[in-house]
Design a protein around this motif. Sequence first.
Motif, PDB file in Angstrom:
ATOM      1  N   CYS A   2       0.831  -1.197   0.000  1.00  0.00           N
ATOM      2  CA  CYS A   2       0.000   0.000   0.000  1.00  0.00           C
ATOM      3  C   CYS A   2       0.872   1.256   0.000  1.00  0.00           C
ATOM      4  O   CYS A   2       2.080   1.188   0.267  1.00  0.00           O
ATOM      5  CB  CYS A   2      -0.915   0.004   1.223  1.00  0.00           C
ATOM      6  N   GLN A  25      -0.401   5.715   3.908  1.00  0.00           N
ATOM      7  CA  GLN A  25      -1.689   5.158   4.332  1.00  0.00           C
ATOM      8  C   GLN A  25      -1.545   3.867   5.131  1.00  0.00           C
ATOM      9  O   GLN A  25      -2.557   3.310   5.581  1.00  0.00           O
ATOM     10  CB  GLN A  25      -2.564   4.888   3.104  1.00  0.00           C
ATOM     11  N   HIS A  69      -3.019   3.785   8.796  1.00  0.00           N
ATOM     12  CA  HIS A  69      -4.479   3.949   8.769  1.00  0.00           C
ATOM     13  C   HIS A  69      -5.158   2.674   8.286  1.00  0.00           C
ATOM     14  O   HIS A  69      -6.156   2.222   8.886  1.00  0.00           O
ATOM     15  CB  HIS A  69      -4.837   5.121   7.854  1.00  0.00           C
TER      16      HIS A  69
END
Length: 282
Positions: A252, A256, A259
């Motif tokens: 990813c 991010q 999160h």
Amino acid sequence: MDKLNIAVEFLLEHKLLLTILIIVLISMIKRLVISQIRGDVAFLTEVQRKWMSRTKNGTFLLIIVILFMLWQTEISKFALSVTAIAIAFVVASKEIILCFTGSIQRASSRSFVIGDWIEVGKICGEVIEHNLMATVIQEIDLHHGQYHFTGKTATLPNSMFFSYAVKNLNFMKRYVYHDFQITVVEFVNLYPLFPELYEKIEAHCEEFSEVAKRYNSVIEKHAGVDLPGAEPHIHITSGINGEQFVHIMIFCPTEQAIHLEQLIREDFMIAYHEAFGKDRLL
């Protein structure tokens, strides 16, 4: 012209004064050039950092060359008359020599440039400056599963490059293989939870999934190895006390990662609660 010749002769006779004037003049020019490169921006770009580093290194080398030429006669006499002291100086300056050779090793191997993320020993960070003696990095908290700057600046002597492997983590600036684990105390069958968990992870990653696949392919071609892939991975291991560890890995965007980890943990806890009841604890 007579006054100029007199001034030049005076400075050549008083080399210490001339040395101070040369260092002050070149330092002023260096500060002026660096201020022009920096401008009025609050945050430096990688291009600005590179040119600032080149300016500092170039002025340093210029001072060394000029002073060597100026004091060449004295240096030769000193070297010939105090050979024993020179040998002792070399032994005493071993670390400095290692720093110089470490800088040469870094430059020849091209292991990193300004702006790269690197790991040397237990220190990770982004390279913001390097010179003949040391490399300066902005520390990043990678060892705790984080990807943010700590606010600390670390100065690494170049001699460390002979003692520790230099790991270039530059591809992690954009995308990262982020893995974490969830501990389940009860020994229950968790595999029926995975199909739904896979779907929720893919939903969380849907917005960047295509870009992630392309970037993963670029990294594979550049590294020449077969990487795990951009799709999520889940597997289970067991502890000595019967607890289970659910390992989850996703590819990813770096910013991010934390999160997304929290969202996936929440999804797993909800699914576990619905499957095994309110009385079981994670």
